[in-house]
Design a protein around this motif. Structure first.
Motif, short mmCIF file in Angstrom:
data_model
loop_
_atom_site.label_atom_id
_atom_site.label_comp_id
_atom_site.label_asym_id
_atom_site.label_seq_id
_atom_site.Cartn_x
_atom_site.Cartn_y
_atom_site.Cartn_z
N LEU A 1 0.84 -1.20 0.00
CA LEU A 1 0.00 0.00 0.00
C LEU A 1 0.88 1.25 0.00
CD1 LEU A 1 -2.65 -0.99 2.73
CD2 LEU A 1 -2.57 -1.62 0.31
N ASP A 2 0.60 2.16 -0.92
CA ASP A 2 1.39 3.40 -0.94
C ASP A 2 0.67 4.51 -0.19
OD1 ASP A 2 -0.45 4.57 -2.72
OD2 ASP A 2 1.02 4.92 -4.31
N THR A 3 1.31 5.67 -0.14
CA THR A 3 0.75 6.77 0.65
C THR A 3 -0.57 7.30 0.09
OG1 THR A 3 2.16 8.36 -0.50
CG2 THR A 3 2.95 7.53 1.64
N THR A 4 -0.81 7.14 -1.21
CA THR A 4 -2.09 7.61 -1.73
C THR A 4 -3.24 6.83 -1.11
OG1 THR A 4 -2.14 6.15 -3.70
CG2 THR A 4 -1.07 8.31 -3.95
N VAL A 5 -3.03 5.55 -0.88
CA VAL A 5 -4.04 4.71 -0.24
C VAL A 5 -4.15 5.08 1.25
CG1 VAL A 5 -4.69 2.33 0.36
CG2 VAL A 5 -3.72 2.84 -1.90
N LEU A 6 -2.99 5.22 1.89
CA LEU A 6 -3.00 5.56 3.32
C LEU A 6 -3.67 6.90 3.59
CD1 LEU A 6 0.52 4.38 4.51
CD2 LEU A 6 -1.62 3.10 4.37
N HIS A 7 -3.44 7.87 2.72
CA HIS A 7 -4.05 9.19 2.91
C HIS A 7 -5.57 9.11 2.82
CE1 HIS A 7 -0.19 11.70 1.96
NE2 HIS A 7 -0.02 10.81 2.90
N GLU A 8 -6.08 8.29 1.90
CA GLU A 8 -7.53 8.11 1.80
C GLU A 8 -8.09 7.41 3.04
OE1 GLU A 8 -9.66 9.37 -0.72
OE2 GLU A 8 -7.78 10.47 -0.97
N LEU A 9 -7.36 6.44 3.55
CA LEU A 9 -7.79 5.79 4.80
C LEU A 9 -7.79 6.79 5.94
CD1 LEU A 9 -5.79 2.43 4.55
CD2 LEU A 9 -8.27 2.73 4.27
N ALA A 10 -6.76 7.61 6.03
CA ALA A 10 -6.64 8.60 7.10
C ALA A 10 -7.75 9.65 7.02
CB ALA A 10 -5.28 9.27 7.05
N ARG A 11 -8.20 9.94 5.80
CA ARG A 11 -9.30 10.90 5.61
C ARG A 11 -10.65 10.29 5.93
NH1 ARG A 11 -11.08 13.42 1.52
NH2 ARG A 11 -10.95 11.71 0.05
N GLY A 12 -10.68 8.97 6.12
CA GLY A 12 -11.94 8.30 6.43
C GLY A 12 -12.76 8.01 5.19
N GLU A 13 -12.12 7.93 4.01
CA GLU A 13 -12.83 7.67 2.77
C GLU A 13 -13.43 6.26 2.81
OE1 GLU A 13 -12.86 5.89 -0.37
OE2 GLU A 13 -14.41 7.34 -0.83
N VAL A 14 -14.76 6.20 2.83
CA VAL A 14 -15.50 4.96 3.07
C VAL A 14 -15.21 3.88 2.03
CG1 VAL A 14 -17.81 3.96 3.29
CG2 VAL A 14 -17.31 6.18 4.31
N GLY A 15 -15.13 4.24 0.76
CA GLY A 15 -14.86 3.25 -0.28
C GLY A 15 -13.50 2.59 -0.10
N THR A 16 -12.50 3.39 0.26
CA THR A 16 -11.16 2.85 0.47
C THR A 16 -11.12 1.99 1.72
OG1 THR A 16 -10.24 4.83 -0.58
CG2 THR A 16 -8.71 3.46 0.70
N ILE A 17 -11.77 2.43 2.77
CA ILE A 17 -11.84 1.63 4.00
C ILE A 17 -12.50 0.28 3.71
CG2 ILE A 17 -12.90 1.47 6.29
CD1 ILE A 17 -12.56 4.59 6.42
N SER A 18 -13.60 0.30 2.98
CA SER A 18 -14.31 -0.95 2.64
C SER A 18 -13.44 -1.86 1.79
CB SER A 18 -15.61 -0.64 1.89
OG SER A 18 -16.51 0.03 2.74
N LEU A 19 -12.72 -1.28 0.85
CA LEU A 19 -11.84 -2.07 -0.01
C LEU A 19 -10.77 -2.79 0.82
CD1 LEU A 19 -10.85 -2.86 -2.89
CD2 LEU A 19 -9.39 -0.83 -2.77
N ILE A 20 -10.09 -2.05 1.68
CA ILE A 20 -9.01 -2.63 2.48
C ILE A 20 -9.57 -3.64 3.49
CG2 ILE A 20 -7.14 -2.13 4.12
CD1 ILE A 20 -6.64 -1.32 1.10
N GLN A 21 -10.71 -3.34 4.09
CA GLN A 21 -11.34 -4.30 5.00
C GLN A 21 -11.75 -5.56 4.25
OE1 GLN A 21 -14.47 -1.85 6.70
NE2 GLN A 21 -13.24 -1.44 8.54
N GLY A 22 -12.24 -5.40 3.04
CA GLY A 22 -12.62 -6.55 2.22
C GLY A 22 -11.42 -7.41 1.86
N TYR A 23 -10.32 -6.76 1.51
CA TYR A 23 -9.09 -7.51 1.24
C TYR A 23 -8.68 -8.31 2.47
CZ TYR A 23 -7.91 -5.29 -3.27
OH TYR A 23 -7.87 -4.88 -4.58
N ASP A 24 -8.70 -7.66 3.62
CA ASP A 24 -8.30 -8.33 4.86
C ASP A 24 -9.21 -9.51 5.16
OD1 ASP A 24 -6.42 -8.27 7.19
OD2 ASP A 24 -8.30 -8.02 8.29
N ALA A 25 -10.51 -9.32 5.02
CA ALA A 25 -11.47 -10.39 5.29
C ALA A 25 -11.27 -11.57 4.33
CB ALA A 25 -12.89 -9.86 5.17
N ALA A 26 -10.83 -11.28 3.11
CA ALA A 26 -10.61 -12.33 2.11
C ALA A 26 -9.24 -13.00 2.26
CB ALA A 26 -10.75 -11.74 0.70
N GLY A 27 -8.43 -12.52 3.19
CA GLY A 27 -7.11 -13.12 3.41
C GLY A 27 -6.02 -12.58 2.50
#
Length: 147
Positions: free
Chosen positions: A11-37
């Motif tokens: 994950l690069d800083t562009t992704v981290l910055h969106e997570l830090a801003r609370g961007e819901v789509g990015t949070i869902s994407l990363i949570q989905g990746y984690d849930a899928a292993g």
């Protein structure tokens, strides 16, 4: 039972910055990746840069939450040899230290960088022997919840 392990995403800083801003789509994407292993790796320097830029409790909570996900590994910078490798990446690829650490992780592991801006990695990629691989997120809201 399958022995297949997905290739980790860096994950690069562009992704981290969106997570830090609370961007819901990015949070869902990363949570989905984690849930899928899906293994993910994030540079400790990228987290540091994100927190320096955001400077708020919500961003700190987001980075702590990311670091505690089951399939996320925070890549530290260990010892003089890794510091030397990082310095070489800065000089060779012309990146700042934060992005050079992300590139060094991707270069050493031959894993793709997950980013919102693949173009930013094209120049440095051409300067590296093996090049860098990227996966660009076009719109996390259209992607659903990971793989």
């Amino acid at each position: 039972m399958s022995d297949y392990t997905p290739t980790p995403l860096i994950l690069d800083t562009t992704v981290l910055h969106e997570l830090a801003r609370g961007e819901v789509g990015t949070i869902s994407l990363i949570q989905g990746y984690d849930a899928a292993g899906q293994p993910m790796v994030v540079s400790v320097l990228a987290i540091t840069s994100t927190l320096m830029e955001a400077r708020d409790e919500e961003a700190a909570d987001a980075m702590h939450g990311l670091a505690t996900m089951e399939h996320v590994t925070v890549a530290p910078l260990k010892g003089a040899e890794q510091a030397e490798d990082l310095a070489l990446m800065v000089v060779t690829a012309g990146l700042d230290v934060t992005e050079a650490h992300t590139a060094a992780i991707a270069d050493a592991s031959l894993c793709p960088i997950l980013t919102f801006d693949a173009d930013r990695w094209q120049g440095p990629s051409r300067l590296l022997e093996a090049g860098l691989f990227t996966i660009e997120i076009a719109d996390p809201d259209e992607l659903g919840e990971g793989p």
